[in-house]
Scaffold this active site. Sequence first.
Site, PDB file in Angstrom:
ATOM      1  N   GLY A 127     -53.677  39.512   1.770  1.00 59.56           N
ATOM      2  CA  GLY A 127     -53.629  38.228   2.451  1.00 59.56           C
ATOM      3  C   GLY A 127     -54.070  38.273   3.900  1.00 59.56           C
TER       4      GLY A 127
ATOM      5  CG  HIS B 197     -46.280  39.558  -6.631  1.00 56.13           C
ATOM      6  ND1 HIS B 197     -46.447  38.845  -5.458  1.00 56.13           N
ATOM      7  CD2 HIS B 197     -47.113  40.637  -6.541  1.00 56.13           C
ATOM      8  CE1 HIS B 197     -47.342  39.464  -4.700  1.00 56.13           C
ATOM      9  NE2 HIS B 197     -47.776  40.540  -5.337  1.00 56.13           N
TER      10      HIS B 197
ATOM     11  CB  VAL C 127     -54.812  39.308  -4.365  1.00 58.22           C
ATOM     12  CG1 VAL C 127     -53.650  39.544  -5.322  1.00 58.22           C
ATOM     13  CG2 VAL C 127     -55.910  38.495  -5.032  1.00 58.22           C
ATOM     14  CB  SER C 128     -50.508  40.796  -3.194  1.00 51.89           C
ATOM     15  OG  SER C 128     -49.249  41.412  -2.987  1.00 51.89           O
ATOM     16  CB  ALA C 129     -50.669  43.922   0.463  1.00 48.34           C
TER      17      ALA C 129
END
Length: 284
Positions: free
Chosen positions: A100, A264, A96-98
Amino acid sequence: MERIIGTYDVDNQTIEYSIIGKEGVPVLVMHGGHSSCYEKFGYGSLVENGFKIITPSRAGYGKTSKEIGESLSKACDYYLGLLNHLGVEKIHLIAVSAGGPSGLYFASHYPERVKTLTLQSAVTKEWHTPKDKIYKIAQILFRPSMERMTWKLTSSMSNRFPNFMFKQMTPSFSKLPYKKIKEKMADEDVDEIRRMNNRQQSGYGFLIDLSQTKEITIKDLKAISCPTLIQHSKHDGSVPLEHAYYAHQQIPDSRLCLLDTWGHLIWLGQGSKEVNKKLIEFLL
């Protein structure tokens, strides 16, 4: 959801982790920035469909040692050690998000342990750099000596003025004007953001995240052999849509799922049920 919290200690380093669901097919979640093993977004649907969710607090977050975040290679070696410690052989991996880069690197270098990879609003290449305004602000607000005060103020304001703070924060999550966001919101979104702000923390983790995004390479993405689902909102204001296109171009067996959620946080808003549905269909 009953959440069991544990720690795995090895080589004088600690990994904090949570487990939700005692039985079921294991899902390893690489949480996003400013989060930890206490993350909740998207978990409800996984639990309802019988999955077992394992979430390590990534390097520098929660009680997890910052030292394991010296590189993606070192961090992922420790995450592998956690799976071995828990007796888990193969997992569905959600990044998820950062989180990744951690998910991409793990799937690339330990293909025998990963059934599928799902990227949700994920960073897939170099993100903010020292030249960027956001990077410079993050170095101030989210450095270890400051981040607790930053989140204490944010949570306090969110608890007292939830609607005001929701409106103030949405530009960081969405490219849509607020009028359009309101059209796509669900009734519970304001309270979900308030709850999120009460559990957010950065520790050393977010600055480690910023330093690690440049470590993920095209070679890593091309080496991912498992089926991959890429879920990304067309209106994401945090991680540009180009990250999703880039991953889809480089990962051989990937499926791109562009979403019409308001931003987001794809687990919020009127389109969130469709997000969960597509994920469960992919995992099953």
